[in-house]
Scaffold this active site. Structure first.
Site, PDB file in Angstrom:
ATOM      1  N   ASN A   3       0.825  -1.223   0.000  1.00 10.02           N
ATOM      2  CA  ASN A   3       0.000   0.000   0.000  1.00 10.02           C
ATOM      3  C   ASN A   3       0.855   1.268   0.000  1.00 10.02           C
ATOM      4  O   ASN A   3       0.762   2.118   0.881  1.00 10.02           O
ATOM      5  CB  ASN A   3      -0.944   0.007   1.204  1.00 10.02           C
ATOM      6  CG  ASN A   3      -0.217  -0.065   2.537  1.00 10.02           C
ATOM      7  OD1 ASN A   3       0.866  -0.630   2.637  1.00 10.02           O
ATOM      8  ND2 ASN A   3      -0.804   0.499   3.570  1.00 10.02           N
TER       9      ASN A   3
ATOM     10  N   ASP B 110       0.311  -6.043  12.457  1.00  6.99           N
ATOM     11  CA  ASP B 110      -0.435  -5.262  11.466  1.00  6.99           C
ATOM     12  C   ASP B 110      -0.013  -3.796  11.542  1.00  6.99           C
ATOM     13  O   ASP B 110      -0.846  -2.880  11.527  1.00  6.99           O
ATOM     14  CB  ASP B 110      -1.940  -5.410  11.666  1.00  6.99           C
ATOM     15  CG  ASP B 110      -2.732  -5.097  10.393  1.00  6.99           C
ATOM     16  OD1 ASP B 110      -2.142  -5.199   9.305  1.00  6.99           O
ATOM     17  OD2 ASP B 110      -3.918  -4.742  10.499  1.00  6.99           O
TER      18      ASP B 110
ATOM     19  N   GLY C  62      -5.919   2.332  11.194  1.00  4.32           N
ATOM     20  CA  GLY C  62      -4.553   1.830  11.351  1.00  4.32           C
ATOM     21  C   GLY C  62      -3.897   2.196  12.660  1.00  4.32           C
ATOM     22  O   GLY C  62      -4.195   3.216  13.271  1.00  4.32           O
TER      23      GLY C  62
END
Length: 416
Positions: free
Chosen positions: A96, A306, A325
């Site tokens: 990303n 993550d 996030g």
């Protein structure tokens, strides 16, 4: 690199020295000797730290570093330094970036930027062009350039036929396809878990149904096509049940869970703190209980931080408009140790390597030194001074954690 580690408790169930305290001599990046006492006859650098424990190097299957394009969030250089100081010797980097990593030249660029580092960076290529879920990206070409898997980070494959073709095509070269578990037409504009908390806060909910439907669809496709499927960051009881049954059918599927989804519930959002806005969202205690049971019975194959840096400008806004996030590398070890024993925590942080074709190196004489050094007993409150990342968006801020990472020895380098 030559170094002598003194009085280290070895945590490695595959080593003959497991659960014993030893000196470890490392010469030219390899473990040359392990013994109760080793004399430093060559005047090598000594590592002698309080309550020192050593394990195989840790692995994270999902990190984001921003570069290229989002260097204000994080650069590859500082991201790898953060990973090292957090105990990780290998990380898989998501696609990303800007532009999206969807060609072999983009994979080559990432590999070039990560050269000569203590931490091994494994690039994940985008599954579809520009991660737009329309056309497959150059999967085989990226594989030959070094991509270890293919994923559109946090973006589900909306077209089931596209995922079917991806699984069939990637099986020709043993490629690993990752499919984010969310049905967008069900999740809609939901920004947190759909539950009594979301109703009370007046925030739109993202129901567990959105995840379960996508997982069920993907497992049916896998059963039809064959191939290798990885379902990242599951978060619901229903997903656990579906994947457990799929494994009983011997389907070639693995899954991961984000560490924060094991530790925190949606009740954390009662103050509208955007640090807690993550995807998948924080769920309920019953979901956490099911996830932990899935870890215990082997349904969940690996955990991940993550790690996803987000700038303050994209977090310090109204909840609906904040980016999803959290950073997670720095807190992975300390958070897991609030739930599991040290030995179980280390097993979780070293699982998943084979799925991403990561070489494992047992702590044995003659093997390459790929080690994480830590003190499992330190207790502390996590604050911004514990953050090495450029972005500071951690949902573990001001949480009590357990365990201090000293650093790593890997790729013939030491980072302490």
């Amino acid at each position: 690199m030559n170094v002598l580690i003194k009085s280290a408790t070895i945590i490695d169930s595959k080593s003959d020295f497991h659960n014993t305290t030893q000196d470890i001599l490392i010469e030219k990046g390899n473990i040359s000797k392990i013994a109760k006492t080793i004399e430093n006859t060559n005047n090598y650098k000594e590592i002698n730290l309080d309550n020192l424990h050593v394990s195989q190097g840790w692995f994270d299957s999902s990190v984001c570093f921003g570069e290229p394009g989002f260097e204000d969030r994080e650069t590859i250089a500082n991201g790898l330094k953060t990973a090292a100081k957090s105990g990780f010797t290998t990380v898989a980097m998501q696609a990303n970036t800007n532009p999206i990593i969807d060609t072999n030249s983009a994979i080559a660029f990432i590999n070039m930027k990560a050269q000569n580092n203590a931490v091994t960076l494994l690039p994940i290529g985008a599954l579809t062009k520009n991660s737009e879920s329309v056309d497959l990206a150059e999967l085989y070409d990226m594989s030959t350039a070094g991509a270890v898997a293919f994923s559109d980070y946090k973006k589900p494959i909306t077209n089931p036929n596209l995922l079917k073709i991806a699984l069939q095509y990637a099986s020709n070269f043993d490629g690993l396809v990752c499919s984010f578990p969310q049905e967008n037409r069900i999740s809609g504009n939901g920004v947190m878990n759909e539950n009594i908390t979301s109703t009370g806060l007046g925030l739109k909910g993202n129901p567990s149904l959105a995840e379960a439907l996508q997982v069920a669809r993907d497992l049916y496709l896998l059963e039809y096509t064959g191939g290798k499927l990885h379902i990242p960051t599951i978060s619901t009881t229903e997903s656990i049940d579906l994947i457990r049954n799929a494994k009983k059918k011997k389907l070639n599927v693995t899954c991961s869970v984000a560490i924060h989804n094991l530790c925190l519930t949606d009740s954390e959002l009662e103050d509208f703190d955007t640090h807690y806005k993550v995807l998948p969202p924080l769920r309920t205690q019953s979901d956490i209980d099911a996830l932990i049971e899935g870890i215990k019975d082997g349904t969940i194959d690996m955990v991940t931080s993550d790690h996803n840096p987000v700038t303050i400008e994209n977090k310090k806004v109204e909840f609906d408009y904040a980016d999803y996030g959290t950073i997670g590398l720095e807190t992975a070890f300390g958070a897991l140790q609030t739930l599991f024993s040290t030995k179980k925590t280390v097993r979780l942080l070293t699982k998943g390597k084979s799925r991403f074709n990561v070489e494992t190196s047992t702590i044995t004489e003659g093997n390459k030194a790929d080690l994480t050094l830590f003190n499992p007993d330190t207790k502390y409150t996590f604050t911004t001074k514990n953050i090495h990342s450029t972005s500071k968006n951690s949902l573990f801020l001001n949480k009590d954690l357990k365990g201090e990472v000293y650093g790593i020895i890997a790729n013939n380098k030491t980072v302490l």
